[in-house]
Design an enzyme around this catalytic site. Structure first.
Site, mmCIF file in Angstrom:
data_model
loop_
_atom_site.group_PDB
_atom_site.id
_atom_site.type_symbol
_atom_site.label_atom_id
_atom_site.label_comp_id
_atom_site.label_asym_id
_atom_site.label_seq_id
_atom_site.Cartn_x
_atom_site.Cartn_y
_atom_site.Cartn_z
ATOM 1 N N SER A 154 -19.714 40.514 0.386
ATOM 2 C CA SER A 154 -19.370 39.329 0.976
ATOM 3 C C SER A 154 -20.182 38.895 1.977
ATOM 4 O O SER A 154 -20.542 39.713 3.018
ATOM 5 C CB SER A 154 -17.946 39.153 1.159
ATOM 6 O OG SER A 154 -17.491 37.920 1.917
ATOM 7 N N TYR A 157 -10.653 41.749 6.474
ATOM 8 C CA TYR A 157 -11.217 41.649 4.998
ATOM 9 C C TYR A 157 -12.898 42.078 5.164
ATOM 10 O O TYR A 157 -13.406 42.658 4.474
ATOM 11 C CB TYR A 157 -11.298 40.160 4.654
ATOM 12 C CG TYR A 157 -12.024 39.629 3.176
ATOM 13 C CD1 TYR A 157 -11.593 40.327 2.469
ATOM 14 C CD2 TYR A 157 -13.096 38.758 3.680
ATOM 15 C CE1 TYR A 157 -12.633 39.925 1.005
ATOM 16 C CE2 TYR A 157 -13.779 38.334 2.588
ATOM 17 C CZ TYR A 157 -13.615 38.939 1.118
ATOM 18 O OH TYR A 157 -14.186 38.887 0.307
#
Length: 246
Positions: free
Chosen positions: A143, A156
């Site tokens: 990501s 995250y």
């Protein structure tokens, strides 16, 4: 052979929707034999049927990547059906976005179990096969959240950056025996934001993704590009994001 993809056996986690689904469809269309894992069995079976109707080869197994044995079973299915495994795409992941001082410990643990441990379990299941074969390819969907650190995404992003660090060590340790690729998408228009429990974060991410997000098909194309390179070419890290994303 088409772009070094035709005939390759590719396992994909999180294959029932989004990036995983798009990757399965694209690779099967290019002649890969796809082995699909996810928790939603009915959606997996529907995807396998769709791929087969279109002339591709696909099999599936209900898979919870939080369970090491499930990843071992997925790899075993690939070998039992097709005799080998060429690529492991560690795609499954979750985002639980919130301020750190909200102390949502259960959500931290969930992201660690899925994003970090689940990816490690996929790597652990594939590596013995790659060593035996003398070849293989690990592809981790990471990501951009681990590249640009912003509020609400601390834990995250931490799980994603952990995978980025582990993958680089793995690449160096492999000494060319197997390839290691990290793909870091920015905003992608998938259902992932639907599962963000923080209501404000969920609404903001969904709205922004709907406005500017790239399609899962775009990410699938990058996976195909990495696989298609000659076997002695290791595509390390790729960032793919909307051209207008900050």
């Amino acid at each position: 052979m088409e772009n070094n993809i035709h005939g390759k056996v590719v396992a994909i986690t999180g294959a029932s929707s989004g990036i995983g689904e798009a990757t399965a469809i694209m690779l099967a269309a290019k002649g890969a034999k796809v082995v699909l894992g996810a928790r939603r069995k009915a959606r997996l079976e529907a995807l396998v049927k769709r791929i087969r109707v279109d002339g591709g080869e696909a099999i599936c197994l209900e898979t919870d990547i939080r369970q090491h044995n499930d990843l071992l079973r997925l790899v075993s299915l690939a070998r039992e059906t097709y005799g080998r495994l060429d690529v492991m795409v560690n795609n499954a992941g979750i985002a639980r976005l919130s301020r750190i001082d909200d102390i949502r410990v259960s959500e931290w643990e969930e992201m660690i179990d899925v994003n970090l441990k689940g990816t490690l379990y996929g790597i652990a299941a594939a590596l013995p096969v790659f060593k035996e074969q003398g070849s293989g390819h690990i592809i981790n969907i990471i990501s951009t959240s681990g590249i640009k650190i912003v509020p609400l995404q601390g834990v995250y992003a931490g799980t994603k950056n952990a995978i980025r660090t582990i993958a680089e060590a793995l690449r160096q340790e492999s000494a060319g025996l197997y390839r290691v690729t990290g793909i870091s998408p920015g905003l992608v228009n998938t259902e992932m934001p639907d599962h963000i429990t923080n209501e404000a974060a969920r609404s903001a991410v969904k709205e922004r993704a709907a406005q500017i997000g790239v399609t899962p098909h775009a990410i699938a194309g990058v996976v195909a590009y990495a696989i298609s390179q000659p076997d002695n070419v290791d595509v390390g890290d790729i960032v793919i994001r909307p051209s207008v994303q900050d």
